[in-house]
Design an enzyme around this catalytic site. Sequence first.
Site, PDB file in Angstrom:
ATOM      1  N   ARG A  19       1.284 -42.780 -20.163  1.00  0.00           N
ATOM      2  CA  ARG A  19       0.044 -42.498 -19.434  1.00  0.00           C
ATOM      3  C   ARG A  19      -0.981 -43.612 -19.642  1.00  0.00           C
ATOM      4  O   ARG A  19      -1.222 -44.418 -18.752  1.00  0.00           O
ATOM      5  CB  ARG A  19      -0.526 -41.139 -19.882  1.00  0.00           C
ATOM      6  CG  ARG A  19      -1.566 -40.536 -18.913  1.00  0.00           C
ATOM      7  CD  ARG A  19      -2.918 -41.178 -18.956  1.00  0.00           C
ATOM      8  NE  ARG A  19      -3.584 -41.055 -20.255  1.00  0.00           N
ATOM      9  CZ  ARG A  19      -4.749 -41.592 -20.549  1.00  0.00           C
ATOM     10  NH1 ARG A  19      -5.407 -42.313 -19.636  1.00  0.00           N
ATOM     11  NH2 ARG A  19      -5.290 -41.470 -21.748  1.00  0.00           N
ATOM     12  N   ASP A  20      -1.519 -43.693 -20.828  1.00  0.00           N
ATOM     13  CA  ASP A  20      -2.557 -44.683 -21.096  1.00  0.00           C
ATOM     14  C   ASP A  20      -2.023 -46.107 -20.959  1.00  0.00           C
ATOM     15  O   ASP A  20      -2.744 -47.012 -20.556  1.00  0.00           O
ATOM     16  CB  ASP A  20      -3.107 -44.452 -22.509  1.00  0.00           C
ATOM     17  CG  ASP A  20      -4.413 -45.191 -22.761  1.00  0.00           C
ATOM     18  OD1 ASP A  20      -5.110 -45.507 -21.783  1.00  0.00           O
ATOM     19  OD2 ASP A  20      -4.730 -45.453 -23.932  1.00  0.00           O
ATOM     20  N   HIS A 211      -7.412 -43.964 -32.432  1.00  0.00           N
ATOM     21  CA  HIS A 211      -6.849 -44.595 -31.228  1.00  0.00           C
ATOM     22  C   HIS A 211      -7.446 -46.003 -31.159  1.00  0.00           C
ATOM     23  O   HIS A 211      -8.611 -46.179 -30.787  1.00  0.00           O
ATOM     24  CB  HIS A 211      -7.225 -43.770 -29.992  1.00  0.00           C
ATOM     25  CG  HIS A 211      -6.687 -44.306 -28.711  1.00  0.00           C
ATOM     26  ND1 HIS A 211      -5.889 -43.553 -27.873  1.00  0.00           N
ATOM     27  CD2 HIS A 211      -6.831 -45.496 -28.090  1.00  0.00           C
ATOM     28  CE1 HIS A 211      -5.575 -44.272 -26.802  1.00  0.00           C
ATOM     29  NE2 HIS A 211      -6.149 -45.460 -26.923  1.00  0.00           N
ATOM     30  N   HIS A 213      -7.429 -50.167 -30.158  1.00  0.00           N
ATOM     31  CA  HIS A 213      -6.989 -51.268 -29.307  1.00  0.00           C
ATOM     32  C   HIS A 213      -7.019 -52.553 -30.127  1.00  0.00           C
ATOM     33  O   HIS A 213      -7.766 -52.667 -31.100  1.00  0.00           O
ATOM     34  CB  HIS A 213      -7.889 -51.376 -28.073  1.00  0.00           C
ATOM     35  CG  HIS A 213      -7.653 -50.291 -27.075  1.00  0.00           C
ATOM     36  ND1 HIS A 213      -7.775 -50.475 -25.717  1.00  0.00           N
ATOM     37  CD2 HIS A 213      -7.298 -48.990 -27.220  1.00  0.00           C
ATOM     38  CE1 HIS A 213      -7.511 -49.354 -25.080  1.00  0.00           C
ATOM     39  NE2 HIS A 213      -7.225 -48.439 -25.982  1.00  0.00           N
ATOM     40  N   CYS A 244      -8.021 -50.057 -21.177  1.00  0.00           N
ATOM     41  CA  CYS A 244      -8.887 -49.146 -20.443  1.00  0.00           C
ATOM     42  C   CYS A 244      -9.359 -49.825 -19.164  1.00  0.00           C
ATOM     43  O   CYS A 244     -10.056 -50.832 -19.219  1.00  0.00           O
ATOM     44  CB  CYS A 244     -10.095 -48.732 -21.287  1.00  0.00           C
ATOM     45  SG  CYS A 244     -11.234 -47.646 -20.410  1.00  0.00           S
ATOM     46  N   ASN A 253      -3.464 -51.336 -25.977  1.00  0.00           N
ATOM     47  CA  ASN A 253      -3.380 -50.445 -27.118  1.00  0.00           C
ATOM     48  C   ASN A 253      -2.541 -51.109 -28.204  1.00  0.00           C
ATOM     49  O   ASN A 253      -1.709 -51.970 -27.925  1.00  0.00           O
ATOM     50  CB  ASN A 253      -2.687 -49.142 -26.706  1.00  0.00           C
ATOM     51  CG  ASN A 253      -3.496 -48.339 -25.735  1.00  0.00           C
ATOM     52  OD1 ASN A 253      -4.547 -47.820 -26.067  1.00  0.00           O
ATOM     53  ND2 ASN A 253      -2.993 -48.203 -24.509  1.00  0.00           N
TER      54      ASN A 253
END
Length: 306
Positions: A19-20, A211, A213, A244, A253
């Site tokens: 997804r991300d 989370h 990056h 993002c 990520n």
Amino acid sequence: MNSQTTLPGKVKVVEVGPRDGLQNEKDTISAAVKIELVDRLARAGFSNVEAASFVSPKWVPQMATSAEVMAGIARLPGTIYSALTPNMQGFEAALAARADEVVIFGSASEAFSRKNINCSIAESIARFEPVAKAAKANGLRLRGSISTAFGCPYQGDVPLDAVADVVRRMRDLGCDEIDIADTIGVSTARKTQEVMLAASREFPLPQLAGHFHDTYGQALANIYASLEVGVQIFHSSVSGLGGCPYAKGATGNVATEDVLYLLHGLGIETGIDLDQVVDAGQFISRQLGRTGASRAGNAIAARRLG
């Protein structure tokens, strides 16, 4: 940092690549490829895979096949398949697609919230109240994700009190887990610990997730710093996919393979087979026509070739 700190013996790694990781790829990726990726990751041992996003295809075209993906995956018992749901329309789609967990999201930065969704943080959280109630009424897990918790591309520093305030609001919605995200990858180890400890004063530390990056190459250092203060859940993206799409300057990520290499080297149990994750990373990188961004993954793949 204190080398005598006791690190967690076990960590949950949430795989967000499908997804991300894929959401802002420009070339359309078929549902079949996404299904194969989700299935490979689930078989590798992840207890939680972020598989879909039920947002408007107008805003995130890559996620338009989410219902097809959720219908096509080979669901493994005990695996949580998550979906991003920005509103009730998204929630209803996630419910129909048999998502196990729905994810709502807010920002710790007022500037980021107003710039990207044209409303205040308080207004954005209020929009999620019906989604949260519906999730609970239907027996689904509810996860809250807080972006720009360590820094914002528009306002710079984000006060600890601002992070704690959004954590509190997410907690009051009934979230089972809350993600603290370094959306633009600007944090360093000490800042990471300060933010995580501030969040833990409003929500149980074992249910907080990091989370990170890797924009400035600090993601693994920030994960280690989080481990030192007791964080036990981390998000990562196979092959370092994604970023993002709404945050200027955000790069990928942190790569799952790199995170697992670190955790396993520290003797921390994850329940995940690193070799299978490397295979999944090589698979999706081939589909995208480029070399993956995981240093550990690429090194392991190269070593196999001898």
